[in-house]
Design a protein around this motif. Sequence first.
Motif, PDB file in Angstrom:
ATOM      1  N   GLN A 177       3.896   4.657   8.591  1.00  0.00           N
ATOM      2  CA  GLN A 177       3.021   4.163   7.520  1.00  0.00           C
ATOM      3  C   GLN A 177       3.693   3.000   6.788  1.00  0.00           C
ATOM      4  O   GLN A 177       4.610   3.199   5.999  1.00  0.00           O
ATOM      5  N   LEU A 236       0.544   2.820  13.071  1.00  0.00           N
ATOM      6  CA  LEU A 236      -0.346   3.793  12.429  1.00  0.00           C
ATOM      7  C   LEU A 236      -0.661   4.953  13.362  1.00  0.00           C
ATOM      8  O   LEU A 236      -0.706   6.107  12.938  1.00  0.00           O
ATOM      9  N   GLY A 282       2.239   7.462  13.337  1.00  0.00           N
ATOM     10  CA  GLY A 282       2.685   8.066  12.081  1.00  0.00           C
ATOM     11  C   GLY A 282       3.679   7.218  11.310  1.00  0.00           C
ATOM     12  O   GLY A 282       4.369   7.713  10.428  1.00  0.00           O
ATOM     13  N   PRO A 327       1.123   5.220   0.283  1.00  0.00           N
ATOM     14  CA  PRO A 327       0.317   6.333   0.803  1.00  0.00           C
ATOM     15  C   PRO A 327      -0.118   7.290  -0.312  1.00  0.00           C
ATOM     16  O   PRO A 327       0.618   7.511  -1.279  1.00  0.00           O
ATOM     17  N   ARG A 359      10.171  12.854   0.898  1.00  0.00           N
ATOM     18  CA  ARG A 359       9.797  11.608   1.565  1.00  0.00           C
ATOM     19  C   ARG A 359      11.017  10.719   1.787  1.00  0.00           C
ATOM     20  O   ARG A 359      11.971  10.743   1.014  1.00  0.00           O
ATOM     21  N   THR A 405       8.568   1.209   5.562  1.00  0.00           N
ATOM     22  CA  THR A 405       7.656   2.256   6.016  1.00  0.00           C
ATOM     23  C   THR A 405       8.016   3.575   5.330  1.00  0.00           C
ATOM     24  O   THR A 405       9.152   3.770   4.894  1.00  0.00           O
ATOM     25  N   GLN A 419       1.966  10.215  -2.319  1.00  0.00           N
ATOM     26  CA  GLN A 419       3.353   9.886  -1.979  1.00  0.00           C
ATOM     27  C   GLN A 419       4.350  10.456  -2.995  1.00  0.00           C
ATOM     28  O   GLN A 419       5.357  11.045  -2.625  1.00  0.00           O
ATOM     29  N   LYS A 458       0.846  -1.195   0.000  1.00  0.00           N
ATOM     30  CA  LYS A 458       0.000   0.000   0.000  1.00  0.00           C
ATOM     31  C   LYS A 458       0.882   1.245   0.000  1.00  0.00           C
ATOM     32  O   LYS A 458       1.658   1.465   0.925  1.00  0.00           O
ATOM     33  N   TYR A 513       7.586   8.012   5.266  1.00  0.00           N
ATOM     34  CA  TYR A 513       7.426   9.213   6.085  1.00  0.00           C
ATOM     35  C   TYR A 513       7.519  10.441   5.182  1.00  0.00           C
ATOM     36  O   TYR A 513       8.244  10.431   4.186  1.00  0.00           O
TER      37      TYR A 513
END
Length: 182
Positions: A112, A107, A110, A67, A76, A132, A70, A65, A134
Amino acid sequence: GSPRIVVVIPHENADLIPVCKSKLEKDAEYQKAAQSYLARGPKNSPYERIESELLVAMDCMPLLKVPENQLKNPKRVFELRVYESANERLGDLKVHMFNNGEVPIFLDCGIQPIFIGQAVIGPFTPNLSYLTAYPNEKARTEAWTAFRSHPDWQVLKKISKYAGTVSKIHKYVLTPAKYSQI
């Protein structure tokens, strides 16, 4: 050492792995774009080694998945973690811990996840690996600070059956390449 390039290729099942290679061999656009890379000889290798790992998705995250929005964020960052276990029983317990409580804490703080999987094949098997995302490095640092002090994590990490499930952690903070699709 050399920079680490991480490539994530999701497949619905393992039978599709050789199909991907076969399609690339027949793809004229790919072959043209990869020409200088593939033409290199043994004294001019583009990498030290390719390290591959086959992961099976877990109940807590059955599909990769990405975000929303993104790709619009050039700041990021990602974090790839590999949690090695001393044996399969302990590895399965770490998977159980993720499937039964750890991800909601992520989750809430923060953190993800993009994917979470248990290794079937790879250099650090048995292991659980996850990636993950960010918005930036500061958010990554703050999220992990929040995770470590989260009250649910304080309870979960003290459950005796989960003691010793991780024998070694490999942690890589990554930035996206220009061609990144995540």
